[in-house]
Scaffold this active site. Structure first.
Site, PDB file in Angstrom:
ATOM      1  N   LYS A   1       0.845  -1.207   0.000  1.00  0.00           N
ATOM      2  CA  LYS A   1       0.000   0.000   0.000  1.00  0.00           C
ATOM      3  C   LYS A   1       0.878   1.253   0.000  1.00  0.00           C
ATOM      4  O   LYS A   1       2.076   1.189   0.318  1.00  0.00           O
ATOM      5  CB  LYS A   1      -0.903  -0.005   1.237  1.00  0.00           C
ATOM      6  CG  LYS A   1      -0.143   0.049   2.560  1.00  0.00           C
ATOM      7  CD  LYS A   1      -1.055  -0.194   3.754  1.00  0.00           C
ATOM      8  CE  LYS A   1      -0.270  -0.189   5.059  1.00  0.00           C
ATOM      9  NZ  LYS A   1      -1.125  -0.584   6.204  1.00  0.00           N
TER      10      LYS A   1
ATOM     11  N   TYR B   1      15.441  30.493   7.023  1.00  0.00           N
ATOM     12  CA  TYR B   1      14.339  31.291   7.573  1.00  0.00           C
ATOM     13  C   TYR B   1      14.366  31.297   9.094  1.00  0.00           C
ATOM     14  O   TYR B   1      14.548  30.262   9.729  1.00  0.00           O
ATOM     15  CB  TYR B   1      12.998  30.730   7.120  1.00  0.00           C
ATOM     16  CG  TYR B   1      12.764  30.782   5.630  1.00  0.00           C
ATOM     17  CD1 TYR B   1      12.908  31.980   4.918  1.00  0.00           C
ATOM     18  CD2 TYR B   1      12.381  29.639   4.940  1.00  0.00           C
ATOM     19  CE1 TYR B   1      12.666  32.017   3.554  1.00  0.00           C
ATOM     20  CE2 TYR B   1      12.132  29.675   3.577  1.00  0.00           C
ATOM     21  CZ  TYR B   1      12.275  30.863   2.882  1.00  0.00           C
ATOM     22  OH  TYR B   1      12.038  30.893   1.549  1.00  0.00           O
TER      23      TYR B   1
HETATM   24  C1  LIG Z   1      -0.346  -1.682   6.800  1.00  0.00           C
HETATM   25  C2  LIG Z   1      -0.942  -2.965   7.246  1.00  0.00           C
HETATM   26  C3  LIG Z   1      -0.122  -4.088   7.466  1.00  0.00           C
HETATM   27  C4  LIG Z   1       1.389  -4.042   7.410  1.00  0.00           C
HETATM   28  O1  LIG Z   1       1.867  -3.457   8.613  1.00  0.00           O
HETATM   29  P1  LIG Z   1       3.449  -3.422   8.892  1.00  0.00           P
HETATM   30  O2  LIG Z   1       3.572  -3.039  10.319  1.00  0.00           O
HETATM   31  O3  LIG Z   1       4.026  -2.407   7.966  1.00  0.00           O
HETATM   32  O4  LIG Z   1       3.947  -4.788   8.597  1.00  0.00           O
HETATM   33  C5  LIG Z   1      -0.736  -5.294   7.749  1.00  0.00           C
HETATM   34  N1  LIG Z   1      -2.082  -5.385   7.840  1.00  0.00           N
HETATM   35  C6  LIG Z   1      -2.897  -4.318   7.671  1.00  0.00           C
HETATM   36  C7  LIG Z   1      -4.359  -4.490   7.791  1.00  0.00           C
HETATM   37  C8  LIG Z   1      -2.354  -3.073   7.385  1.00  0.00           C
HETATM   38  O5  LIG Z   1      -3.151  -2.022   7.226  1.00  0.00           O
END
Ligand SMILES: *Cc1c(COP(=O)(O)O)cnc(C)c1O
Length: 412
Positions: free
Chosen positions: A47, A277
């Protein structure tokens, strides 16, 4: 112990700024994590553009390295994988009533379902005359997505009714952990117990589950009792540690992203020079400032003053405020710096000792195998976590790829 010796990626000198993604590191991280989680199947979570690493490239690498599943939050992210020709099983779990369930079912994307989605999925199935694969999600304590426990039986019954009609197949039950990065906390045990209960309810209702899944990266690493049939791993495949007190190297992981650019200016300044800045940093003595042409538009947090930048083997903290496009490092009181332009405009002579110069490679973070800076130092400087730093590196920074699938070689 690292499972393999990772070379330090060489920035492509033709790119002004780049996030170099070491695909062989990702492949090796996956192999290492699969060894820890076998016989459970492995989902590479890609994702958010694979946490900033590039979803299509990472997904292809993950499948080649043996990941049986891919995971995305959004259906749109899963569709992009399909458009790139990736046909591995994909699960998407975060929907709104505006999500394109029809395209998901048409493209054979498994769908997480916390409750309301069921009717939308069935609607898409009826229109397409094609069954959907559904993973029912139970909220075991995280308090976000997932069906609350009081409604679980009703959701299971409704889903199994649709399964008997041949409209959907309930292939999975899953949940997400809240505190797996703090293994000493008791809530993970409570969530595990509730998950087992939810699975039992589904199985008692006749569900023949392919995959029961609960573990994210920290649980995959620290809680084998959460692995069940499938682990969903994001952060770990990118070589980063989910634990505040354990490094990537201690976990046998290699960070896959190197963020690098080239100095845009080296300038000798007198004592008393204010920098950036707000003029919050003032030079204490005559010194040379290095201008790093990246800022918050590139995804570097504006609050991360003090974050490390490595030039010619030396790591310098960012001084003064980080701006939209640039930040400054204080290269120190070099009497003269090759290529530096002093305020009087005169070039340093060609015979002075070589110091950092205009165009020198500046590395903000990488795999650390050369003692260079790590993304966790930026996370600390910004008061956040490594997940956020890599994920927010913006699209203004081109990604370049090394160590593609064909180069990864077998066991090393
Ligand atoms: C993002 C996510 C993961 C992965 O989590 P990590 O800590 O990056 O391994 C797994 N399951 C769900 C439902 C997620 O949203």
């Amino acid at each position: 112990m690292s499972p393999f010796v990772a070379p330090v990626p060489e920035p492509d000198s033709g790119l002004e700024r780049q996030a170099i993604i070491d695909l062989s590191a990702i492949a090796n991280n996956i192999r290492h994590l699969r060894e820890l989680s076998a016989p459970a199947q492995f989902m590479a979570v890609v994702k958010a553009d694979a946490y900033g690493h590039g979803a299509v490239q990472v997904a292809q690498t993950a499948v080649a390295a043996g990941a049986q599943w891919l995971g995305t939050a959004h259906i749109a992210e899963a569709l992009a994988l399909r458009e790139a020709g990736i046909d591995a099983p994909v699960l998407s779990w975060l929907h709104t009533p505006l999500s394109d369930f029809t395209a998901a079912v048409a493209n054979n994307i498994d769908l997480g379902c916390s409750g309301w989605e069921l009717e939308h999925i069935v609607g898409a199935v009826r229109a397409l005359e094609r069954p959907a694969r559904v993973h029912l999600k139970i909220d075991t304590g995280l308090g976000r997505n997932g069906c609350s426990r009081e409604h679980w039986s009703a959701l299971v019954d409704a889903a199994m009714g649709y399964q008997r009609e041949g409209l959907i197949r309930v292939v999975g039950v899953f949940s997400h952990l809240a505190v797996a990065d703090a293994p000493e906390r008791p809530e993970t045990d409570e969530q595990l117990e509730r998950f087992r209960e939810a699975v039992a309810v589904a199985e008692a209702a006749g569900a023949d589950l392919e995959v029961r899944h609960l573990a994210n990266t920290p649980a995959t690493l620290s809680r084998p009792d959460t692995h069940f049939d499938l682990v969903r791993v994001g952060l770990g495949i990118y070589g980063l540690s989910p634990f505040p007190d354990r490094t990537s190297a201690q976990l046998g992981l290699v960070p896959a992203m190197t963020l690098a650019t080239h100095l845009a200016l080296c300038k000798n300044v007198p004592a008393g020079q204010g920098v950036s800045y707000g003029l919050n940093y003032v030079t204490a003595a005559p010194t040379t400032l290095g201008l790093v042409p990246m800022g918050y538009a590139d995804g570097i947090p504006r609050v991360a003053t003090g974050g490390p930048v490595r030039v010619n083997g030396i790591t310098y903290p960012v001084v003064g405020r980080i701006a939209m496009d640039q930040m400054v490092i204080d290269l120190g009181p070099h009497a003269e710096v090759a290529g530096a332009v002093s305020d009087s405009g005169s070039e340093a002579g060609p015979d002075v000792a070589a110091g950092p110069a205009l165009g020198a490679t500046a590395v903000l973070f990488g795999n650390g195998h050369d003692g260079g800076p790590l993304v966790e130092q930026w996370a600390d400087a910004a008061g956040t976590i490594n997940y956020e730093v890599v994920t927010r590196i913006s699209q203004r920074v081109p990604r370049s790829y090394t160590g593609g699938v064909e180069c990864t070689g077998g066991d090393q």
